[in-house]
Design a protein around this motif. Sequence first.
Motif, short mmCIF file in Angstrom:
data_model
loop_
_atom_site.label_atom_id
_atom_site.label_comp_id
_atom_site.label_asym_id
_atom_site.label_seq_id
_atom_site.Cartn_x
_atom_site.Cartn_y
_atom_site.Cartn_z
N ASP A 35 -5.62 3.16 7.86
CA ASP A 35 -5.97 3.47 6.47
C ASP A 35 -7.33 4.17 6.42
OD1 ASP A 35 -6.49 3.52 3.77
OD2 ASP A 35 -6.79 1.35 3.59
N LEU A 72 -8.98 3.51 2.15
CA LEU A 72 -9.66 2.30 1.68
C LEU A 72 -9.97 1.35 2.83
CD1 LEU A 72 -7.68 1.71 -1.64
CD2 LEU A 72 -10.00 2.59 -1.40
N LEU A 101 0.81 -7.16 -2.23
CA LEU A 101 -0.58 -7.13 -1.78
C LEU A 101 -1.28 -8.46 -2.02
CD1 LEU A 101 -1.40 -3.55 -3.08
CD2 LEU A 101 -1.43 -4.23 -0.68
N ALA A 133 0.83 -1.21 0.00
CA ALA A 133 0.00 0.00 0.00
C ALA A 133 0.86 1.26 0.00
CB ALA A 133 -0.93 -0.01 1.22
N LEU A 169 0.71 4.25 -2.80
CA LEU A 169 0.50 5.65 -2.44
C LEU A 169 1.68 6.52 -2.85
CD1 LEU A 169 -1.52 7.54 -1.05
CD2 LEU A 169 -0.39 7.03 1.14
N TRP A 202 -6.68 -1.95 -2.47
CA TRP A 202 -5.35 -1.37 -2.75
C TRP A 202 -4.74 -2.01 -3.99
CZ3 TRP A 202 -2.88 2.84 -1.05
CH2 TRP A 202 -3.38 3.46 0.11
N VAL A 221 -11.31 5.13 -5.35
CA VAL A 221 -10.31 5.55 -4.37
C VAL A 221 -10.57 7.01 -4.06
CG1 VAL A 221 -7.85 5.69 -3.83
CG2 VAL A 221 -8.69 3.90 -5.37
#
Length: 494
Positions: A183, A186, A173, A116, A120, A193, A236
Amino acid sequence: MMIKKFSLTTLVSVLLFTACEDFEDFNKNPNEPTSVTSDVLLPGVIRSSVNTTQDASFLVGNNAAQLTAKTLRLEVDAYTWNAFPTYWEGWYNSLTDLEIIENQAIQNNNQALEGASIVLRSWIFENITDSYGNVPYFEATKGAELNFTPSYDDQEAIYMDLLSELARADQLLASNSGSIEGDILLNGDVSKWRKFGNSLRLRLLMHASNQLSDVGSRFQSIVSEGNIIASNNDNVTLTYTGSFPNEYPLIPLKTGDFDAVAIANASVNVMQGYNDPRLLRYARPNNEDFETDPAIIGAINGVGEDCSKSGASRLGVQYYNYPNLTQASDLGLDIAEGIVITYAEVEFLLAEAAAKGYIADDVETHYRNGIQSSMEYHNVDLAPFGWASFDDFYTNSGVAYTTPTDIWEQKWLALFFHGMEPYVEVRRWYFESGNSFDGIPFLGASCGNSNNDQLPLRFLYPGEEQSLNIDNYQQAVEVLGGTNSQNATTWLVE
């Protein structure tokens, strides 16, 4: 019996050392942690990076794409761009804490959090390089290693690494190992993710579709795997609670500052031409009549007497709370979210990929899905515009798919408040049209602009870089032809 002798210096040193230890112990706060865990840092990183991007959308992205128009401080509309240093600083500051989170994830073997963090980080760097071109990347956020003057990396190298890192994030992931605590984006959902990261890969590939020889096979491979955003439930977006610090960033503005941006004439013309119900979500009727007479006037992007902004309508009710006027809650709507990437955008990516032959899907199916999901996301009211259903709108409004530029037009409308993405896509279409607006039927150069009708291709580098990172700054400027110019081409538009 032996007697140990100590010199005066030794005695003084011992006393001083003991005193220092006692002083340091005395000044320690047992309630203040010496390090901050990732679950505490992550909400701030998400909030700050999304807020920075929403502000950039409000003041630059939407206006440069002529979805909205400035009514005050017109440098964006006039094509006299500066460095917009607030965004440079905001995005890089978010990356500093994100580096700590990623390192903690690695140390704790938390593959979900590591994945994640990579997604990001990639999204934040995408915003930076899309806006500025060559930027510090591989050496960025290395202050802990005493590197305070990072070199600037070529945009091509940045893009290639972002695509590679997002593929690695997908593997992390997919391992189903670890968790994503803190988080607020999400809600710790690892599968979302994954979809975020893979959908971001599709966005990057489309951005670079004019530079990559293997974009089709890359695109097809990701789509075939199936782990991409597949409904509005996968969007998202950051949901704001309405209280500090988790408040939509435009709400605290003074009324005059919010009124500095109005709905644009270009987007109003397109939506009114189709009787598009999103018009009542993107703009507020001048007469406050949301049911029988949604009269909306757009401002013309640009400067000069011929670029009228008089009577222009304000942005929609979800973006600001005007005292004594209709509120979002009065219409059963929530305050706007901080948009990162949506299902509508992904559907338009798939539609364009099908039109370009990257995937074998039906173009119109994805195109139609893009429009419908955008309308559903904005919770439109069809009744004031005379439509019985979405099918009625699609069939009879004139919006039905006929040519690839239809995809551009409808994606442009759907990208309202999607950060810098509306500008980045308009810039790509401008490039594909021979560095001209002639190939974009729904847009033209900003009225009375000071740049010979040329769309600016990048932000300038911040002036602070000249004083704090002068050698690397000068090398980066040399790559641009020796000048820190808004018209200098970057890899994406070469």
